[in-house]
Design a protein around this motif. Structure first.
Motif, PDB file in Angstrom:
ATOM      1  N   GLU A 318       1.253  -1.359   0.199  1.00 54.23           N
ATOM      2  CA  GLU A 318      -0.555   0.071   0.098  1.00 54.23           C
ATOM      3  C   GLU A 318       0.922   1.114  -0.469  1.00 54.23           C
ATOM      4  OE1 GLU A 318      -2.549  -0.238   3.419  1.00 54.23           O
ATOM      5  OE2 GLU A 318      -3.256  -1.328   3.437  1.00 54.23           O
ATOM      6  N   ILE A 319       0.918   2.044  -1.118  1.00 57.28           N
ATOM      7  CA  ILE A 319       1.282   3.535  -1.112  1.00 57.28           C
ATOM      8  C   ILE A 319       1.384   4.225  -0.084  1.00 57.28           C
ATOM      9  CG2 ILE A 319       1.772   6.276  -1.557  1.00 57.28           C
ATOM     10  CD1 ILE A 319       0.353   5.044  -4.358  1.00 57.28           C
ATOM     11  N   ALA A 320       0.212   4.735   0.991  1.00 57.76           N
ATOM     12  CA  ALA A 320      -0.148   5.047   2.294  1.00 57.76           C
ATOM     13  C   ALA A 320       1.338   4.555   3.526  1.00 57.76           C
ATOM     14  CB  ALA A 320      -1.092   4.780   3.031  1.00 57.76           C
ATOM     15  N   HIS A 321       1.528   2.845   3.587  1.00 63.64           N
ATOM     16  CA  HIS A 321       2.460   1.472   4.441  1.00 63.64           C
ATOM     17  C   HIS A 321       3.941   2.014   3.918  1.00 63.64           C
ATOM     18  CE1 HIS A 321       2.624  -0.773   7.049  1.00 63.64           C
ATOM     19  NE2 HIS A 321       3.798  -1.568   6.025  1.00 63.64           N
ATOM     20  N   VAL A 322       3.905   2.228   2.480  1.00 59.34           N
ATOM     21  CA  VAL A 322       5.366   2.291   1.955  1.00 59.34           C
ATOM     22  C   VAL A 322       6.139   3.485   2.755  1.00 59.34           C
ATOM     23  CG1 VAL A 322       6.954   2.652   0.175  1.00 59.34           C
ATOM     24  CG2 VAL A 322       4.594   0.816  -0.299  1.00 59.34           C
ATOM     25  N   GLU A 323       4.596   4.954   2.635  1.00 51.78           N
ATOM     26  CA  GLU A 323       5.064   5.891   2.597  1.00 51.78           C
ATOM     27  C   GLU A 323       5.652   6.212   4.659  1.00 51.78           C
ATOM     28  OE1 GLU A 323       2.349   8.901   2.293  1.00 51.78           O
ATOM     29  OE2 GLU A 323       3.637  11.060   2.086  1.00 51.78           O
ATOM     30  N   GLU A 324       4.410   5.660   4.974  1.00 52.94           N
ATOM     31  CA  GLU A 324       5.029   5.418   6.901  1.00 52.94           C
ATOM     32  C   GLU A 324       6.258   4.275   6.735  1.00 52.94           C
ATOM     33  OE1 GLU A 324       2.410   4.399  10.797  1.00 52.94           O
ATOM     34  OE2 GLU A 324       1.594   4.536   8.808  1.00 52.94           O
ATOM     35  N   THR A 325       6.501   3.452   6.478  1.00 50.27           N
ATOM     36  CA  THR A 325       7.490   2.457   6.958  1.00 50.27           C
ATOM     37  C   THR A 325       9.120   3.108   6.026  1.00 50.27           C
ATOM     38  OG1 THR A 325       6.722   0.688   5.987  1.00 50.27           O
ATOM     39  CG2 THR A 325       8.519   0.254   6.552  1.00 50.27           C
ATOM     40  N   LEU A 326       9.339   3.565   5.235  1.00 54.11           N
ATOM     41  CA  LEU A 326      10.737   4.738   4.407  1.00 54.11           C
ATOM     42  C   LEU A 326      10.180   6.182   5.141  1.00 54.11           C
ATOM     43  CD1 LEU A 326       9.765   2.650   1.216  1.00 54.11           C
ATOM     44  CD2 LEU A 326      12.067   2.109   3.268  1.00 54.11           C
ATOM     45  N   ARG A 327       9.514   6.048   6.057  1.00 53.62           N
ATOM     46  CA  ARG A 327       9.177   7.823   6.697  1.00 53.62           C
ATOM     47  C   ARG A 327       9.781   8.431   5.326  1.00 53.62           C
ATOM     48  NH1 ARG A 327      12.592   6.080  12.080  1.00 53.62           N
ATOM     49  NH2 ARG A 327      11.159   5.017  12.791  1.00 53.62           N
ATOM     50  N   TRP A 328       9.048   8.616   4.625  1.00 52.39           N
ATOM     51  CA  TRP A 328       9.137   9.779   3.824  1.00 52.39           C
ATOM     52  C   TRP A 328       8.075  10.804   3.710  1.00 52.39           C
ATOM     53  CZ3 TRP A 328       9.381   5.806  -0.853  1.00 52.39           C
ATOM     54  CH2 TRP A 328      10.620   5.086  -1.701  1.00 52.39           C
ATOM     55  N   LYS A 329       8.095  11.840   2.905  1.00 51.09           N
ATOM     56  CA  LYS A 329       7.190  13.535   3.103  1.00 51.09           C
ATOM     57  C   LYS A 329       6.026  12.541   1.836  1.00 51.09           C
ATOM     58  CE  LYS A 329       9.130  16.328   6.517  1.00 51.09           C
ATOM     59  NZ  LYS A 329       9.825  15.438   6.403  1.00 51.09           N
ATOM     60  N   GLY A 330       5.111  13.390   1.591  1.00 53.17           N
ATOM     61  CA  GLY A 330       3.844  13.004   1.306  1.00 53.17           C
ATOM     62  C   GLY A 330       4.432  13.261  -0.432  1.00 53.17           C
ATOM     63  N   GLY A 331       5.075  14.238  -0.705  1.00 51.11           N
ATOM     64  CA  GLY A 331       5.154  15.296  -2.153  1.00 51.11           C
ATOM     65  C   GLY A 331       6.427  14.536  -2.254  1.00 51.11           C
ATOM     66  N   PHE A 332       7.418  13.773  -1.614  1.00 52.48           N
ATOM     67  CA  PHE A 332       8.254  12.920  -1.710  1.00 52.48           C
ATOM     68  C   PHE A 332       8.550  11.526  -2.291  1.00 52.48           C
ATOM     69  CE2 PHE A 332      11.997  10.176  -0.988  1.00 52.48           C
ATOM     70  CZ  PHE A 332      13.320  11.071  -1.968  1.00 52.48           C
TER      71      PHE A 332
END
Lengths: 373, 381
Positions: A318-332
């Motif tokens: 899931e994109i949202a989960h990836v974002e959280e796991t890899l600690r990326w900011k939304g735009g990035f």
């Protein structure tokens, strides 16, 4: 444009090119501050030569100034050789003393004669057209045009004749010594040129601003090219642009011409510093962003590969989960996903990410590369 | 020169007292902070900062319309600061080297300052008279309130230096170690550079832009010759700085047409020359004397060894050898007779006949000792 203005343009351009020539080698040889030291010390040479000949217009003043430049260089070397202080300190010890002696001599013995310290240091280009060369009553144009023209030819000749020696001595001093070039000769020759150029130009732009015209254009050119001939040409060009644009800015602001030319050369460096292709601040920032995104794309692929075929795959992709796991900011995250999709590594299906065949291969290779690294 | 009169003037003459006091404060502050600049290889930062201060002074005046020393000093310090920032970012992000960045920022800022000064000059509502004094300095124009400003700022600078003593010391000698210990190295670097900038700006009015760099480098370079300890170096440097300041001020007051700033620079240069020549251990005369003594000792040892190796070829170790052979063996280094006489005085050799010399018992022992010492030393290597 009036005739005087045209003359000022020509003089300023010749000064700029004459300064840029030795300046290139000063910048490359890390001796930029010697130009500052010499430009202060020439005051002493001018004063002593004046005491000797008693004529402020005598060309011997240039000789005196050149000798004081060489004296500066020798004294700095002398102090360096004692190894009692660092090299920068020896420069800082020599030129204030020589300059002070010059000022004291003027104050004590030449107070009724017009040697204006301000003029030596600051110059006044606006007056250059009024000091003209007459031969048999014929007006041949401003005197400083001829003085600087001769100095420019001298500088060009030195660089053309000793080009090979200069190049080798600048980029590989050890090789130069091994080949039997005398590094001392090149060193003193170059410093002699700096002195002559500084004293020739002090009339026009003042000795402190000679330093700006000697250093800023070559420094800007240094950010634009790797080739020495191109750097010399670019320095000359940037010097001329600084001189001409500085002159017009001074007219507009009704301000000091030499200062304005120095400021222009600094602004040109600033622009080059910001946007020079490959080496400028903007290029460096873009390179960093690109590298960051590339690295993130690699992490994303590895992450997806790790969880492929596992029970957590649905959740981990899931994109949202990836974002959280890899600690990326939304735009990035969006930019990394977009970048990976564009490169054909990843597909997006209902908010989930899936590796393509190419992406799988890339991730596998990346893991191996990371492992080896 | 009327020295006692000069000293009574120093206490009772308002102008002279002000100038001397101002110069002394300047010397103390720039001497103390200059030590850090010189140790950190930032000797020419003083030169760059004092030139770069000019647009700051002009802008401060343009914006406030005030010629108060404090206002101008703040403007100068800010400009010096921005200049430092430029230099650092140029050096850190491009391949342009430190000296190029320094020279360029110095002259470009100065040029900008000149532009601003001429713009101010031409404004109908403002008079810039006095601003150009910052260019060349005019200690004679120092007022008591200037000295008070200098004194208070100088005292704060010195106080901060004392408070951050340990941190600055670590920063100057081993910044990597300091950062592994958890010190905020970047912040300390910024603080120390700020203090140096303030010290430079303080002196602008007295000795001027062009000569202020001398007050940063020269006292510190002198002090460095006398000691290896930072604390002592800073105290000595401050002392040398104030000594140069006061003596320069007194000299220029007692000799007609002797400008104060340049005279101070000449005084401080004399201190440099004396220090470099005479300082114990590091000074030029000291090393010359030491080298000479060493050479003399080596020569004596050489002759002793020559005699010894000759003696080994004979049954009798005390067999006499001719001077000409010894001269030949010393490979034309000279001073053979003189050395033999010295060795004779020490009872290591004796003259057997005219031009014939032999080792004594003590001489043989001494030769064996130096030879074994030397081989011992080469074993260590």
């Amino acid at each position: 444009m009036s005739g005087e203005q045209i003359e000022i343009h020509v003089i300023a351009s010749i000064v700029a090119v004459a300064c840029a020539m030795p300046g290139v080698f000063l910048v490359l040889r890390r001796m930029a501050m010697m130009s500052d030291a010499i430009s202060h010390a020439i005051l002493l040479g001018i004063v002593l030569a004046f005491f000797l000949v008693g004529d402020l217009a005598s060309p011997l003043l240039i000789v005196g100034a050149a000798l004081s430049g060489v004296l500066t260089v020798s004294l700095v070397e002398l102090i360096n050789r004692t190894r009692l202080v660092k090299e920068d300190a020896s420069i800082g010890l020599v030129f204030p003393l020589l300059f002070s002696i010059g000022v004291i001599l003027i104050a004590r013995y030449a107070y009724n004669i017009h040697i204006d310290i301000d003029a030596v240091l600051l110059g006044e280009l606006a007056f250059a057209p009024f000091d003209r060369l007459f031969v048999n009553g014929h007006d041949l144009g401003p005197a400083s045009l001829y003085v600087m023209g001769v100095i420019l030819v001298l500088n060009l000749a030195f660089i053309l004749v000793f080009y090979k020696e200069l190049k080798v001595a600048t980029f590989d001093a050890g090789l130069a010594a091994a080949l039997g070039f005398s590094p001392g000769l090149i060193h003193y020759g170059l410093m002699g040129l700096v002195s002559v150029t500084a004293v020739g130009a002090f009339n026009a732009v003042g000795s402190i601003l000679v330093v700006a015209l000697m250093i800023a254009p070559p420094a800007a050119a240094y950010l634009l090219t790797d080739s020495l001939p191109r750097m010399i040409l670019l320095s000359a060009l940037i010097g001329v642009v600084s001189a001409v644009s500085g002159f017009w800015a001074a007219i507009l602001l009704d301000a000091n011409i030499a200062g304005s030319m120095a400021t222009a050369s600094g602004l040109i460096f600033l622009v080059v510093f910001l946007i020079a292709p490959g080496r400028g601040l903007a290029a460096a920032a873009m390179r960093r962003t690109r590298q960051k995104r590339e690295f993130a794309g690699r992490m994303l692929a590895i992450h997806l590969l790790n969880h492929e075929g596992t029970p957590e795959e649905a959740r981990e992709s899931e994109i949202a989960h990836v974002e959280e796991t890899l600690r990326w900011k939304g735009g990035f995250t969006r930019s990394v996903v977009g970048y990976s999709v564009k490169r054909g590594m990843v597909l997006v299906e209902d908010g989930r990410l899936r590796l393509t065949e190419k992406g799988r291969e890339f991730a596998g290779r990346s893991v191996v590369e990371e492992f080896i690294a | 020169m009327d020295v006692p009169g000069l000293f009574s003037d120093l206490f009772y003459d308002y102008t002279l007292r002000t100038i001397a006091l101002g110069s002394a404060i300047l010397g103390i502050v720039s001497g103390a902070l200059g030590s850090y600049a010189v140790l950190r290889k930032q000797s020419l930062l003083g030169d760059a900062m004092s030139h770069a201060a000019l647009p700051g002074i002009a802008l401060a005046f343009l914006l406030t319309g005030s010629k108060m020393p404090l206002v101008l000093i703040v403007g100068a310090a800010l400009a010096g600061w921005i200049a430092t920032l430029f230099i650092m970012s140029i050096v850190n992000t491009t391949r342009v080297k430190y000296d190029t960045a320094l020279g360029m920022v110095l002259s470009v800022f100065f040029g900008l300052g000149l532009v601003l000064l001429t713009v101010i000059q031409k404004r109908p509502d403002a008079t810039q008279a006095g601003l150009d004094k910052f260019l060349f300095g005019q200690a004679a124009a120092l007022l008591e309130r200037d000295v008070v400003t200098m004194g208070m700022l100088g005292a704060s600078v010195i106080l901060i230096t004392v408070l951050f003593w340990k941190e600055f010391k670590l920063l100057s000698f081993d910044p990597d170690f300091a950062s592994t210990l958890g010190f905020p190295v970047r912040l300390l670097d910024v603080l120390l550079t700020t203090l140096i900038v303030i010290a430079i700006v303080l002196g602008l009015q007295t000795v001027g832009v062009v000569l202020m760099s001398a007050m940063i480098v020269a006292p510190a370079a002198s002090a460095r010759q006398w000691t290896d300890r930072l604390g002592l170096m800073i105290i000595l440097s401050a002392f040398f700085g104030s000594l140069a300041g006061i003596s320069g001020a007194l000299l220029s007051a007692s000799v007609p047409r002797l400008p104060t700033g340049p005279t101070i620079v000449v005084s401080v240069s004399v201190i440099v020359v004396v220090s470099m020549l005479f300082a114990p251990r590091r000074g030029i005369l000291w090393s010359w004397w030491r080298e000479r003594r060493q050479r003399g000792r080596l020569r004596l040892e050489g002759i002793l060894e020559d005699l010894y190796s000759l003696a080994l070829d004979h049954e009798d170790p005390e067999h006499a050898h001719s001077l000409s052979v010894l001269k030949l063996m010393s490979a034309g280094k000279g001073g053979v007779e003189k050395s033999l006489e010295i060795l004779g005085d020490r009872g290591l050799v004796r003259a057997v006949g005219p031009g014939e010399w032999a080792l004594t018992k003590a001489g043989i022992e001494a030769a064996e000792r130096t030879i074994s010492e030397r081989s011992g030393k080469s074993d260590e290597r």
